[in-house]
Design a protein around this motif. Structure first.
Motif, mmCIF file in Angstrom:
data_model
loop_
_atom_site.group_PDB
_atom_site.id
_atom_site.type_symbol
_atom_site.label_atom_id
_atom_site.label_comp_id
_atom_site.label_asym_id
_atom_site.label_seq_id
_atom_site.Cartn_x
_atom_site.Cartn_y
_atom_site.Cartn_z
ATOM 1 N N VAL A 8 0.972 -1.239 0.131
ATOM 2 C CA VAL A 8 0.275 -0.159 -0.287
ATOM 3 C C VAL A 8 1.376 1.229 0.131
ATOM 4 O O VAL A 8 0.111 2.372 -0.134
ATOM 5 C CB VAL A 8 -0.849 0.344 1.115
ATOM 6 C CG1 VAL A 8 -1.746 -1.206 0.465
ATOM 7 C CG2 VAL A 8 -0.427 0.183 2.029
ATOM 8 N N SER A 9 2.377 0.947 -0.362
ATOM 9 C CA SER A 9 3.257 2.129 -0.353
ATOM 10 C C SER A 9 3.732 1.951 -1.112
ATOM 11 O O SER A 9 4.383 0.923 -1.314
ATOM 12 C CB SER A 9 4.078 2.655 1.234
ATOM 13 O OG SER A 9 4.669 1.616 1.834
ATOM 14 N N PRO A 10 4.439 2.969 -1.770
ATOM 15 C CA PRO A 10 5.551 2.057 -2.975
ATOM 16 C C PRO A 10 7.425 1.837 -2.330
ATOM 17 O O PRO A 10 7.530 1.032 -3.161
ATOM 18 C CB PRO A 10 6.709 3.735 -3.229
ATOM 19 C CG PRO A 10 5.414 5.116 -3.091
ATOM 20 C CD PRO A 10 4.999 4.385 -1.723
ATOM 21 N N GLN A 11 7.802 1.784 -1.087
ATOM 22 C CA GLN A 11 8.907 0.925 -0.371
ATOM 23 C C GLN A 11 8.703 -0.197 -0.111
ATOM 24 O O GLN A 11 9.326 -1.265 0.652
ATOM 25 C CB GLN A 11 9.175 1.817 0.592
ATOM 26 C CG GLN A 11 10.369 3.105 0.605
ATOM 27 C CD GLN A 11 9.005 4.750 -0.117
ATOM 28 O OE1 GLN A 11 7.868 4.024 0.309
ATOM 29 N NE2 GLN A 11 9.949 5.590 -0.214
ATOM 30 N N CYS A 97 8.133 -0.089 -8.390
ATOM 31 C CA CYS A 97 8.239 0.559 -7.669
ATOM 32 C C CYS A 97 9.942 0.126 -7.115
ATOM 33 O O CYS A 97 11.052 0.087 -6.809
ATOM 34 C CB CYS A 97 7.544 1.087 -6.535
ATOM 35 S SG CYS A 97 6.213 1.520 -6.321
ATOM 36 N N ARG A 98 10.172 -1.486 -7.112
ATOM 37 C CA ARG A 98 10.779 -2.305 -6.934
ATOM 38 C C ARG A 98 11.974 -1.734 -8.080
ATOM 39 O O ARG A 98 13.187 -1.151 -7.133
ATOM 40 C CB ARG A 98 10.467 -3.766 -7.323
ATOM 41 C CG ARG A 98 9.490 -4.151 -6.570
ATOM 42 C CD ARG A 98 10.335 -5.971 -6.517
ATOM 43 N NE ARG A 98 9.447 -6.304 -7.350
ATOM 44 C CZ ARG A 98 7.960 -6.911 -7.893
ATOM 45 N NH1 ARG A 98 7.044 -6.012 -6.893
ATOM 46 N NH2 ARG A 98 7.590 -6.955 -8.838
ATOM 47 N N GLU A 99 12.008 -1.067 -9.471
ATOM 48 C CA GLU A 99 13.207 -0.567 -9.894
ATOM 49 C C GLU A 99 13.470 0.433 -9.228
ATOM 50 O O GLU A 99 14.469 0.525 -10.039
ATOM 51 C CB GLU A 99 12.621 -1.065 -11.630
ATOM 52 C CG GLU A 99 12.137 -1.981 -12.023
ATOM 53 C CD GLU A 99 11.597 -1.973 -13.543
ATOM 54 O OE1 GLU A 99 11.146 -0.608 -13.744
ATOM 55 O OE2 GLU A 99 10.745 -3.292 -14.005
ATOM 56 N N ARG A 100 12.628 1.142 -8.837
ATOM 57 C CA ARG A 100 13.598 2.787 -8.870
ATOM 58 C C ARG A 100 13.796 2.706 -7.360
ATOM 59 O O ARG A 100 14.378 3.541 -6.771
ATOM 60 C CB ARG A 100 12.033 3.559 -8.912
ATOM 61 C CG ARG A 100 11.639 3.844 -10.379
ATOM 62 C CD ARG A 100 10.282 4.405 -10.634
ATOM 63 N NE ARG A 100 10.786 4.858 -12.038
ATOM 64 C CZ ARG A 100 9.621 4.148 -13.197
ATOM 65 N NH1 ARG A 100 8.992 3.359 -12.154
ATOM 66 N NH2 ARG A 100 9.292 4.430 -13.947
ATOM 67 N N LEU A 101 12.871 2.066 -6.276
ATOM 68 C CA LEU A 101 13.214 2.107 -5.576
ATOM 69 C C LEU A 101 14.541 1.159 -4.596
ATOM 70 O O LEU A 101 15.178 1.192 -3.397
ATOM 71 C CB LEU A 101 11.857 2.501 -4.408
ATOM 72 C CG LEU A 101 11.099 3.503 -4.773
ATOM 73 C CD1 LEU A 101 10.069 2.897 -4.105
ATOM 74 C CD2 LEU A 101 11.793 4.982 -4.376
ATOM 75 N N ALA A 102 14.972 0.223 -4.885
ATOM 76 C CA ALA A 102 15.605 -0.601 -4.614
ATOM 77 C C ALA A 102 17.117 -0.452 -5.245
ATOM 78 O O ALA A 102 17.692 -1.207 -5.259
ATOM 79 C CB ALA A 102 16.168 -2.241 -4.777
ATOM 80 N N THR A 103 17.468 0.972 -4.118
ATOM 81 C CA THR A 103 18.943 1.011 -4.312
ATOM 82 C C THR A 103 19.103 1.399 -3.344
ATOM 83 O O THR A 103 19.172 2.356 -1.910
ATOM 84 C CB THR A 103 18.953 3.204 -5.512
ATOM 85 O OG1 THR A 103 18.488 3.882 -4.305
ATOM 86 C CG2 THR A 103 17.827 2.531 -6.427
ATOM 87 N N PRO A 104 20.863 1.753 -2.840
ATOM 88 C CA PRO A 104 21.731 2.181 -1.798
ATOM 89 C C PRO A 104 21.339 3.772 -1.005
ATOM 90 O O PRO A 104 21.483 4.133 -0.384
ATOM 91 C CB PRO A 104 23.147 1.578 -2.004
ATOM 92 C CG PRO A 104 23.104 0.857 -2.796
ATOM 93 C CD PRO A 104 22.342 0.918 -3.926
ATOM 94 N N GLY A 105 21.530 4.515 -2.319
ATOM 95 C CA GLY A 105 21.453 5.814 -1.788
ATOM 96 C C GLY A 105 19.652 5.663 -1.299
ATOM 97 O O GLY A 105 19.577 7.217 -0.292
ATOM 98 N N LEU A 106 18.853 5.452 -1.551
ATOM 99 C CA LEU A 106 17.700 5.314 -0.779
ATOM 100 C C LEU A 106 17.898 5.372 0.706
ATOM 101 O O LEU A 106 17.363 5.532 1.648
ATOM 102 C CB LEU A 106 16.342 4.718 -1.527
ATOM 103 C CG LEU A 106 14.940 4.863 -0.780
ATOM 104 C CD1 LEU A 106 14.470 6.471 -0.942
ATOM 105 C CD2 LEU A 106 13.691 3.928 -1.886
ATOM 106 N N PHE A 107 18.258 3.855 1.019
ATOM 107 C CA PHE A 107 18.012 3.319 2.176
ATOM 108 C C PHE A 107 18.998 3.937 2.648
ATOM 109 O O PHE A 107 18.313 3.923 4.064
ATOM 110 C CB PHE A 107 19.238 1.414 2.201
ATOM 111 C CG PHE A 107 18.042 0.567 1.351
ATOM 112 C CD1 PHE A 107 16.692 0.932 1.120
ATOM 113 C CD2 PHE A 107 19.460 -0.017 0.509
ATOM 114 C CE1 PHE A 107 16.874 0.240 -0.197
ATOM 115 C CE2 PHE A 107 18.482 -1.056 -0.466
ATOM 116 C CZ PHE A 107 17.105 -0.916 -0.417
ATOM 117 N N LYS A 108 20.497 4.657 2.013
ATOM 118 C CA LYS A 108 20.833 5.178 3.618
ATOM 119 C C LYS A 108 20.295 6.532 3.587
ATOM 120 O O LYS A 108 20.627 7.050 4.418
ATOM 121 C CB LYS A 108 21.996 5.596 2.563
ATOM 122 C CG LYS A 108 22.752 6.891 3.627
ATOM 123 C CD LYS A 108 23.882 6.607 4.363
ATOM 124 C CE LYS A 108 24.575 7.150 4.809
ATOM 125 N NZ LYS A 108 24.392 8.301 5.616
#
Length: 118
Positions: A8-11, A97-108
């Motif tokens: 229900v949310s992008p992440q 969402c998986r393609e765009r948000l699974a990044t080390p930058g977002l995790f940081k």
């Protein structure tokens, strides 16, 4: 029986399809640990009935971010259920969402956000 995890949310899409250990027993024996490990497989997390979740990632920052996303998505799902049926992301939306948000930058960024709140 509770509601199944729904995106229900992008992440929250980063944890789509995570398995559930359908036992309220603690992970306190080798056999239960093996059961959790088998369920985890290549998934980023596994839900433990009545206990929370086990999160796996490439480092501590990724694990923390995924745990935060899991909790936030669950909270949003719960709150939406209080007033009706939550909007659940479509397959295409979850994939995007998986393609765009699974990044080390977002995790940081997530790590930094919570770090500064403490």
């Amino acid at each position: 029986m509770g509601a199944a995890y729904a995106v229900v949310s992008p992440q929250g899409a980063l944890l789509d399809g995570i398995p559930v250990i359908d036992s309220p027993l603690s992970v306190a024996t080798k056999s239960m640990g093996e059961r959790v490990a088998a369920a985890l497989g290549s998934h980023p997390a596994v839900l433990l009935k009545s206990h929370g979740a086990v999160i796996a990632g490439s480092d501590l920052v990724e694990c923390f971010a995924l745990a935060a996303y899991l909790e936030e998505n669950a909270y949003r799902q719960y709150m939406a259920m209080q007033i009706g049926t939550p909007y659940v992301f479509s397959d295409a939306e979850r994939q995007a969402c998986r393609e765009r948000l699974a990044t080390p930058g977002l995790f940081k960024k997530t790590w930094d956000h919570y770090h500064w709140k403490v």
